[in-house]
Design a protein around this motif. Structure first.
Motif, mmCIF file in Angstrom:
data_model
loop_
_atom_site.group_PDB
_atom_site.id
_atom_site.type_symbol
_atom_site.label_atom_id
_atom_site.label_comp_id
_atom_site.label_asym_id
_atom_site.label_seq_id
_atom_site.Cartn_x
_atom_site.Cartn_y
_atom_site.Cartn_z
ATOM 1 N N ALA A 1 -5.836 12.868 14.265
ATOM 2 C CA ALA A 1 -6.004 12.115 15.514
ATOM 3 C C ALA A 1 -6.993 10.975 15.331
ATOM 4 O O ALA A 1 -6.750 9.856 15.799
ATOM 5 C CB ALA A 1 -6.452 13.046 16.630
ATOM 6 N N VAL A 2 -8.090 11.228 14.643
ATOM 7 C CA VAL A 2 -9.088 10.184 14.400
ATOM 8 C C VAL A 2 -8.488 9.066 13.553
ATOM 9 O O VAL A 2 -8.689 7.885 13.826
ATOM 10 C CB VAL A 2 -10.342 10.789 13.718
ATOM 11 N N PRO B 1 8.093 -0.851 15.879
ATOM 12 C CA PRO B 1 7.323 -1.272 17.061
ATOM 13 C C PRO B 1 5.997 -0.519 17.161
ATOM 14 O O PRO B 1 5.912 0.666 16.888
ATOM 15 C CB PRO B 1 8.232 -0.901 18.244
ATOM 16 N N ARG B 2 4.958 -1.230 17.572
ATOM 17 C CA ARG B 2 3.622 -0.627 17.692
ATOM 18 C C ARG B 2 3.276 -0.244 19.134
ATOM 19 O O ARG B 2 2.238 0.286 19.389
ATOM 20 C CB ARG B 2 2.554 -1.595 17.198
ATOM 21 N N ASN B 3 4.133 -0.548 20.062
ATOM 22 C CA ASN B 3 3.846 -0.221 21.462
ATOM 23 C C ASN B 3 4.866 0.808 21.957
ATOM 24 O O ASN B 3 6.061 0.576 21.889
ATOM 25 C CB ASN B 3 3.864 -1.476 22.330
ATOM 26 N N PHE B 4 4.379 1.916 22.420
ATOM 27 C CA PHE B 4 5.242 2.990 22.870
ATOM 28 C C PHE B 4 4.916 3.344 24.315
ATOM 29 O O PHE B 4 3.801 3.150 24.771
ATOM 30 C CB PHE B 4 5.050 4.235 21.997
ATOM 31 N N VAL B 5 5.904 3.857 25.012
ATOM 32 C CA VAL B 5 5.697 4.342 26.371
ATOM 33 C C VAL B 5 6.118 5.803 26.417
ATOM 34 O O VAL B 5 6.901 6.267 25.600
ATOM 35 C CB VAL B 5 6.511 3.533 27.408
ATOM 36 N N GLU C 1 0.836 -1.196 0.000
ATOM 37 C CA GLU C 1 0.000 0.000 0.000
ATOM 38 C C GLU C 1 0.871 1.246 0.000
ATOM 39 O O GLU C 1 1.962 1.261 0.531
ATOM 40 C CB GLU C 1 -0.893 0.034 1.240
ATOM 41 N N GLN C 2 0.340 2.308 -0.598
ATOM 42 C CA GLN C 2 1.032 3.589 -0.598
ATOM 43 C C GLN C 2 0.081 4.660 -0.117
ATOM 44 O O GLN C 2 -1.138 4.534 -0.244
ATOM 45 C CB GLN C 2 1.533 3.927 -1.988
ATOM 46 N N ALA C 3 0.655 5.722 0.412
ATOM 47 C CA ALA C 3 -0.160 6.846 0.859
ATOM 48 C C ALA C 3 -0.837 7.489 -0.343
ATOM 49 O O ALA C 3 -0.273 7.566 -1.428
ATOM 50 C CB ALA C 3 0.706 7.874 1.579
ATOM 51 N N GLY D 1 -6.260 3.394 13.740
ATOM 52 C CA GLY D 1 -5.264 2.470 13.230
ATOM 53 C C GLY D 1 -4.888 2.716 11.782
ATOM 54 O O GLY D 1 -4.103 1.972 11.208
ATOM 55 N N GLY D 2 -5.429 3.745 11.167
ATOM 56 C CA GLY D 2 -5.157 4.035 9.766
ATOM 57 C C GLY D 2 -3.721 4.430 9.498
ATOM 58 O O GLY D 2 -3.207 4.223 8.402
ATOM 59 N N PHE D 3 -3.057 4.981 10.475
ATOM 60 C CA PHE D 3 -1.660 5.395 10.322
ATOM 61 C C PHE D 3 -0.743 4.209 10.106
ATOM 62 O O PHE D 3 0.188 4.272 9.320
ATOM 63 C CB PHE D 3 -1.240 6.180 11.569
ATOM 64 N N TRP D 4 -1.011 3.109 10.778
ATOM 65 C CA TRP D 4 -0.069 1.988 10.782
ATOM 66 C C TRP D 4 0.031 1.287 9.445
ATOM 67 O O TRP D 4 1.019 0.626 9.157
ATOM 68 C CB TRP D 4 -0.422 1.007 11.888
ATOM 69 N N ARG D 5 -0.942 1.439 8.560
ATOM 70 C CA ARG D 5 -0.827 0.790 7.257
ATOM 71 C C ARG D 5 0.256 1.448 6.406
ATOM 72 O O ARG D 5 0.699 0.892 5.415
ATOM 73 C CB ARG D 5 -2.158 0.797 6.513
#
Length: 57
Positions: free
Chosen positions: A17-18, A34-38, A3-5, A23-27
Motif C-alpha cells: 500500500a505504501v 490509464p492512471r485515473n480510475f473510478v 525499468e524492470q521489477a 507512485g512506485g507501482f506505476w513505474r
C-alpha cells in the motif's frame, strides 16, 4: 520500457500500500495504461458477475 521489477518481493500488504500510494507501482506499468480510475458501479459488477457465471456454466 527501460525499468524492470526487482527480485525483492514482499507479501506485506501494508508495504505494498505504501509503495502504490507513493507512485512506485506505476513505474512497472506501461505508459498506455490509464492512471485515473473510478469506483465500479453496481451495474458493472453485476454484468461482470453474470458473465463469469455464464463462463463457469
Amino acid at each position: 520500457m527501460t525499468e524492470q521489477a526487482t527480485g525483492t518481493r514482499s507479501d506485506d500488504p501494508d508495504e505494498l500500500a505504501v509503495t502504490v500510494e507513493a507512485g512506485g507501482f506505476w513505474r512497472l506499468v506501461p505508459g498506455w495504461v490509464p492512471r485515473n480510475f473510478v469506483e465500479p458501479a453496481p451495474a458493472l459488477l453485476e454484468h461482470v458477475e453474470s458473465g463469469l457465471r455464464r463462463l463457469v456454466a
